[in-house]
Design an enzyme around this catalytic site. Structure first.
Site, mmCIF file in Angstrom:
data_model
loop_
_atom_site.group_PDB
_atom_site.id
_atom_site.type_symbol
_atom_site.label_atom_id
_atom_site.label_comp_id
_atom_site.label_asym_id
_atom_site.label_seq_id
_atom_site.Cartn_x
_atom_site.Cartn_y
_atom_site.Cartn_z
ATOM 1 N N ARG A 215 0.899 -1.194 -0.068
ATOM 2 C CA ARG A 215 0.079 0.050 0.021
ATOM 3 C C ARG A 215 1.021 1.322 -0.014
ATOM 4 O O ARG A 215 0.299 2.324 -0.587
ATOM 5 C CB ARG A 215 -0.896 -0.034 1.139
ATOM 6 C CG ARG A 215 -1.988 -1.066 0.804
ATOM 7 C CD ARG A 215 -3.260 -0.754 1.937
ATOM 8 N NE ARG A 215 -4.264 -1.329 1.514
ATOM 9 C CZ ARG A 215 -5.444 -1.475 1.932
ATOM 10 N NH1 ARG A 215 -5.555 -1.090 3.405
ATOM 11 N NH2 ARG A 215 -6.536 -1.971 1.665
ATOM 12 N N GLY B 39 -9.684 -8.479 -0.363
ATOM 13 C CA GLY B 39 -8.437 -8.845 0.661
ATOM 14 C C GLY B 39 -8.110 -10.445 0.416
ATOM 15 O O GLY B 39 -6.726 -10.661 0.391
#
Ligand code: AMP
Length: 410
Positions: A38, A353
């Site tokens: 991220r 996810g």
């Protein structure tokens, strides 16, 4: 989506930029970052702003501190990692609003970069509080949002803040996410195949309904296929099923039939005598699932079937594992699908996810055309929703001084 102004469409040189990023990275029990994807995902935006000599003020949340400081959820560890990735000092500021933040911004120069402490240490962030948004806005000349994974939330740092800035823009990560999504779902090359798995039909009702309007083929695996198998009259033993969703599954099956969408469900499964990694297991057809046994993975014939079904696909969207891939004995179906999708001659877009975790574990991450950084945000796009964070950018872009008025565009 075209109504958003992007960061390379405005002048940012010698401007102070407040950039909302999603640095909600996973940590191990010692507080070390276990996956910095991220952080890496927003490096293009950060590097561009550095090259343009802007003053960069980054803000993010981490975890769920519930409105008060929790030392284990400090973003200091992220500042250190970012500093290493950029090979440049990243100043860490112990609060995201107030004197500390104001002074840190004032005392920095253009070309400097800082990271503010966890936004969620203040309860006003998740409450989308106007005053909190105003305080954040007071730190900058230009507000930038590049936190795609948080775009489905209405929080102060991505919604309220936009009311109090004169100029705002989206970063390159948001552009990439929306572009891939559009190519895949709004304007797909056909055949367009969706693969949907995971635990619950209820969590993905709207995804299924929306996709049923668009896809040519729908592949359903994981526990969610149990509810569909039950709707078709199969006895699925003690498998995870949502009984209150069976009626919905029947309606969906009818809709799929009416729309002439090709539906693929498991024809065989790996069953276990208990929900444990060391459970006894065997492969059976879906017609012969033993009473008291649970289907925990798709079987080898299903892998072949699903693989055949995606052979001619030009676009594939995938969300949700095909089984309990967290247990080795029931991970084969998911990994086989990872490999099938990775090797398909198609635009392959993966989001969610758990699917992301499976790709990493299988080492096939890089073979996908695009893996979304947003689990919930990606799902909401698949549901056909406009994300609040994106809507706020669209609204805010209208008042951008540098953006022509709609009449002038005509
Ligand atoms: P979701 O968040 O809906 O994508 O669900 C992901 C979870 O579904 C994973 O943790 C899987 O272990 C679980 N799952 C997938 N297939 C099955 C199954 N057949 N039985 C029970 N759980 C499953």
């Amino acid at each position: 989506m075209d109504n958003i102004v992007y960061i390379d469409e405005i002048e940012i040189k010698n401007k102070t930029l407040l950039i909302r990023v999603d640095f909600n990275v996973p940590l191990d029990s010692n507080g070390n970052i276990t996956d910095d994807s991220r952080i890496r995902a927003v490096l293009p935006t950060i590097n561009y702003c550095l090259d343009e000599k802007a003053k960069i003020v980054l803000m993010s949340h981490m975890g769920r501190p519930k409105g008060k400081p929790v030392p284990e959820l400090s973003l200091l560890v992220v500042a250190k990692r970012l500093s290493r990735l950029l090979d440049k000092e990243v100043k860490f500021v112990n609060d995201c609003i107030g004197e500390l933040a104001e002074n840190a911004v004032k005392s920095s120069s253009y070309g400097d970069i800082m990271l503010l402490e966890n936004l969620r240490f203040h309860s006003e962030e998740t409450a989308n509080d106007d005053n909190f948004g105003k305080e954040l806005a007071s730190l900058c000349d230009i507000y930038v949002n590049d936190a795609f994974a948080t775009a489905h939330r209405s929080h102060a740092s991505n919604v309220a803040v936009t009311k109090y800035v004169n100029t705002c823009a989206a970063g390159f990560l948001i552009r990439k996410e929306l572009n891939y999504f559009r190519r895949a779902v709004e304007n797909p090359m056909r055949p367009f195949v969706a693969i949907i798995g995971g635990a619950k039909v209820s969590g993905k009702i709207e995804v299924l309904s929306n996709l049923a309007e668009k896809v040519d083929k729908l592949i359903i695996g994981g526990a969610m296929s149990n509810t569909f198998l039950k709707a078709l009259g199969h006895d699925i033993g003690a498998s995870l099923v949502e009984n209150d969703m069976v009626e919905y599954a029947k309606k969906t099956l009818n809709k799929i039939k009416e729309k002439k969408i090709k539906l693929y469900l498991p024809v065989d499964v790996v069953v276990a005598d208990k929900f444990k990694p060391d459970a006894e297991s065997k492969v059976t057809t879906v017609q012969e699932i033993p009473k008291d046994w649970l289907a925990l993975d798709i079987g080898p014939a299903t892998v072949t079937l699903f693989s055949e079904a995606i052979q001619n696909a030009k676009t594939i969207v995938w969300n949700g594992p095909m089984g309990v891939f967290e247990f080795d004995a029931f991970s084969r179906g998911t990994y086989a699908m990872v490999s099938n999708v990775a090797n398909a001659y198609a635009l392959t877009i993966v989001g969610g996810g758990d699917t992301d975790v499976a790709l990493h574990r299988a080492g096939e991450f890089a073979k996908m055309s695009y893996v979304s950084t947003g689990g919930g945000a990606f799902l909401e796009l698949l549901e056909g929703k406009v994300l609040p964070g994106i809507q706020a950018l669209i609204e805010c872009s209208k008042k951008n001084k540098l953006m022509p008025e709609p009449e002038q565009q005509l």
